[in-house]
Design an enzyme around this catalytic site. Structure first.
Site, PDB file in Angstrom:
ATOM      1  N   ASP A 140       1.444   4.672   2.287  1.00 33.04           N
ATOM      2  CA  ASP A 140       1.115   5.288   3.569  1.00 33.04           C
ATOM      3  C   ASP A 140       1.496   6.763   3.531  1.00 33.04           C
ATOM      4  O   ASP A 140       2.659   7.094   3.315  1.00 33.04           O
ATOM      5  CB  ASP A 140       1.880   4.585   4.697  1.00 33.04           C
ATOM      6  CG  ASP A 140       1.618   3.080   4.721  1.00 33.04           C
ATOM      7  OD1 ASP A 140       0.506   2.693   5.106  1.00 33.04           O
ATOM      8  OD2 ASP A 140       2.524   2.309   4.332  1.00 33.04           O
TER       9      ASP A 140
ATOM     10  N   ASP B  27      -3.264   4.511   2.717  1.00 32.85           N
ATOM     11  CA  ASP B  27      -3.614   4.937   4.069  1.00 32.85           C
ATOM     12  C   ASP B  27      -3.327   6.426   4.183  1.00 32.85           C
ATOM     13  O   ASP B  27      -2.189   6.861   4.006  1.00 32.85           O
ATOM     14  CB  ASP B  27      -2.780   4.184   5.123  1.00 32.85           C
ATOM     15  CG  ASP B  27      -3.253   2.753   5.318  1.00 32.85           C
ATOM     16  OD1 ASP B  27      -4.461   2.502   5.135  1.00 32.85           O
ATOM     17  OD2 ASP B  27      -2.426   1.897   5.658  1.00 32.85           O
TER      18      ASP B  27
ATOM     19  N   ASP C 133       0.846  -1.190   0.000  1.00 29.36           N
ATOM     20  CA  ASP C 133       0.000   0.000   0.000  1.00 29.36           C
ATOM     21  C   ASP C 133       0.887   1.248   0.000  1.00 29.36           C
ATOM     22  O   ASP C 133       2.117   1.139  -0.019  1.00 29.36           O
ATOM     23  CB  ASP C 133      -0.938   0.004   1.217  1.00 29.36           C
ATOM     24  CG  ASP C 133      -0.202   0.208   2.535  1.00 29.36           C
ATOM     25  OD1 ASP C 133       1.051   0.237   2.541  1.00 29.36           O
ATOM     26  OD2 ASP C 133      -0.869   0.346   3.562  1.00 29.36           O
TER      27      ASP C 133
HETATM   28  N1  CTP Z   1       0.649   1.267  11.428  1.00 33.50           N
HETATM   29  C1  CTP Z   1       0.016   1.726  12.546  1.00 33.50           C
HETATM   30  N2  CTP Z   1      -1.304   1.477  12.754  1.00 33.50           N
HETATM   31  C2  CTP Z   1      -2.011   0.765  11.850  1.00 33.50           C
HETATM   32  C3  CTP Z   1      -1.388   0.291  10.692  1.00 33.50           C
HETATM   33  C4  CTP Z   1      -0.042   0.550  10.512  1.00 33.50           C
HETATM   34  O1  CTP Z   1       0.640   2.374  13.366  1.00 33.50           O
HETATM   35  N3  CTP Z   1      -3.305   0.519  12.071  1.00 33.50           N
HETATM   36  C5  CTP Z   1       2.067   1.550  11.245  1.00 33.50           C
HETATM   37  C6  CTP Z   1       2.926   0.359  11.584  1.00 33.50           C
HETATM   38  O2  CTP Z   1       3.947   0.767  12.426  1.00 33.50           O
HETATM   39  C7  CTP Z   1       3.491  -0.090  10.280  1.00 33.50           C
HETATM   40  C8  CTP Z   1       3.404   1.163   9.399  1.00 33.50           C
HETATM   41  O3  CTP Z   1       2.311   1.907   9.924  1.00 33.50           O
HETATM   42  O4  CTP Z   1       4.814  -0.487  10.408  1.00 33.50           O
HETATM   43  C9  CTP Z   1       3.135   0.815   7.978  1.00 33.50           C
HETATM   44  O5  CTP Z   1       2.167  -0.210   7.921  1.00 33.50           O
HETATM   45  P1  CTP Z   1       1.932  -1.118   6.664  1.00 33.50           P
HETATM   46  O6  CTP Z   1       1.505  -0.287   5.529  1.00 33.50           O
HETATM   47  O7  CTP Z   1       1.000  -2.204   7.074  1.00 33.50           O
HETATM   48  O8  CTP Z   1       3.337  -1.842   6.442  1.00 33.50           O
HETATM   49  P2  CTP Z   1       4.611  -1.423   5.608  1.00 33.50           P
HETATM   50  O9  CTP Z   1       5.754  -1.554   6.523  1.00 33.50           O
HETATM   51  O10 CTP Z   1       4.412  -0.119   4.934  1.00 33.50           O
HETATM   52  O11 CTP Z   1       4.728  -2.592   4.556  1.00 33.50           O
HETATM   53  P3  CTP Z   1       3.976  -2.729   3.143  1.00 33.50           P
HETATM   54  O12 CTP Z   1       5.002  -2.435   2.124  1.00 33.50           O
HETATM   55  O13 CTP Z   1       3.509  -4.142   3.098  1.00 33.50           O
HETATM   56  O14 CTP Z   1       2.843  -1.774   3.116  1.00 33.50           O
HETATM   57 MN    MN Z   2       2.634   0.265   3.838  1.00 29.71          MN
HETATM   58 MN    MN Z   3      -0.506   0.871   5.551  1.00 26.70          MN
END
Ligand code: CTP
Ligand code: MN
Ligand code: MN
Ligand code: MN
Length: 385
Positions: free
Chosen positions: A206, A309, A204
């Site tokens: 962020d 997000d 995703d």
């Molecule tokens: N996070 C959070 N609360 C949530 C979801 C995520 O605080 N409800 C934080 C977490 O610390 C996480 C970061 O946001 O490490 C990013 O989350 P995520 O997008 O799920 O993981 P990524 O590390 O970005 O990996 P990916 O490449 O799979 O998106």
């Molecule tokens: Mn992410």
């Molecule tokens: Mn995320």
């Protein structure tokens, strides 16, 4: 390889936040295995076992050498008996029989496919698997009632399971920046998550959004998502209102205004996605289907769906929010554990607090009628993860 048991050599910390961990590491064959075993444990709601394999994977990622014999692991923390057995199997046979068995099992495959649908958690997937469902396609033919979120998850299944590239993440960042700046000049949009850690792909995008004048960020999320919707870019969203960081924020979860959304990304990264389609203006009941059976795909359609997000935070909490949203999950978990166990403090995405004591008084604008200064004594006794 050089001996690792040198007493002069600094010990490897059991906290991920104290270990230097490169993006590209040397023990992928082992971390792939622990990832599968962690997932499989989580699929049977064995959180403890799942966490143990996650910790093992995390410490293996930090090793500056490729493990080639069991002696290499002397003094390496976070490796339980089970993890060591798997590593030994791989060292001896090239693969782990247990991992191969999991990968072949019908249950693991079905759980993997069904939890891969946005909006489907382990409990729901488990119920469906016990009812005989195996793939997202089965969901369509079975006539199951789906939540709005799951419907979007099925509709965009192909796209959402196709990794987001760095270029796509930047393009999404530009679209959101343009929207934010047209609503609130001076606001800042920061790419966080895996891309901030330098990853080339992710599941995703962020984005953390703030404004240097505290308070200006209030109400921004609704305006931003309305703007994106009016441009035909917002395919789905679920808003989490929280308190916007102005309540009593305790526990590991944060309370920022946030949108879990799916955005439409046009053909050329950065290009405008085109005019809204007639009769397709509100998110959730939109547009051409990206079929879960394979013929959908972004190719030939001219656009793709991307999970995004969007998180809004007050400027005074930006540093903590940025730290908390950069990840990795294991790094964040251990950072909170370190704060708690080694410093008797409590850390989350809003701030760092003395535990069991008076909360550091927030700046005056945070004091609202509903929380008079006396009630600022906030017990943060709930243990971080
Ligand atoms: N996070 C959070 N609360 C949530 C979801 C995520 O605080 N409800 C934080 C977490 O610390 C996480 C970061 O946001 O490490 C990013 O989350 P995520 O997008 O799920 O993981 P990524 O590390 O970005 O990996 P990916 O490449 O799979 O998106
Ligand atoms: Mn992410
Ligand atoms: Mn995320
Ligand atoms: Mn993730």
């Amino acid at each position: 390889s050089a001996p690792r048991s040198d007493p002069e050599e600094p010990r490897i910390s059991a906290y991920a936040c104290q270990r230097r961990t490169p993006l590209d590491h040397l023990n992928k064959i082992f971390t792939d295995a622990s990832e599968v075993l962690a997932e499989n444990a989580e699929f049977s709601e064995s959180e403890g076992r799942g966490l143990a394999f996650r910790k093992a994977g995390s410490v293996l990622r930090s090793l500056p050498f490729a493990v080639s014999r069991m002696e290499d692991l002397r003094g390496v923390p976070c490796l339980g008996e089970h993890s060591r057995k798997i590593i030994q199997e791989i060292l001896e046979d090239g693969v782990s029989g247990e991992v191969e068995g999991v990968l072949r099992s019908e249950r693991y495959r079905a759980m993997k496919a069904l939890t891969g649908v946005f909006g489907v958690g382990v409990k729901t997937a488990d119920r469906w698997v016990r009812e005989g469902l195996r793939t997202p396609g089965d969901l369509l033919t079975s006539g199951h009632r789906l939540s709005r979120e799951q419907e979007a998850g099925v509709r965009y299944y192909e796209d959402l399971n196709c990794p987001v590239t760095r270029a796509e993440a930047d393009a999404i960042g530009e679209i959101v920046k343009e929207a934010v700046h047209s609503i609130l000049p001076g606001a800042r949009v920061t790419l966080t998550g895996g891309f901030r850690r330098g990853k080339e792909a992710g599941h995703d995008v962020d984005l953390l959004i703030t404004h240097p004048e505290e308070g200006k960020e209030e109400g921004l999320l609704g305006k931003l998502t309305s703007w994106l919707d009016s441009q035909g870019v917002l395919l789905y969203q679920r808003v989490s209102e929280g308190s916007g960081g102005r309540g009593r924020e305790s526990g590991p979860m944060d309370h920022f205004h946030r949108s879990f959304s799916i955005l439409k990304l046009g053909e050329q990264p950065g290009a405008p996605p085109g005019p809204p389609q007639p009769g397709a203006s509100s998110a959730g009941q939109t547009q051409e289907a990206a079929s879960p059976r394979g013929q959908g795909g972004a190719q030939g359609r001219g656009w793709r769906a991307v999970r995004v997000d969007l998180v809004i935070c007050p400027y005074s909490q930006f540093a903590y929010a940025l730290l908390g949203w950069t990840g990795s999950q294991q790094f964040e978990r251990d950072l909170r554990r370190f704060a708690s166990q080694e410093r008797d403090m409590s850390l989350n995405s809003h701030g760092l607090y003395q535990r069991e004591q008076v909360r550091t008084p927030p700046p005056p604008h945070c004091i609202s009628e509903s929380s008079p200064p006396l009630s600022l004594s906030l017990s943060l006794s709930s243990p971080p993860l």
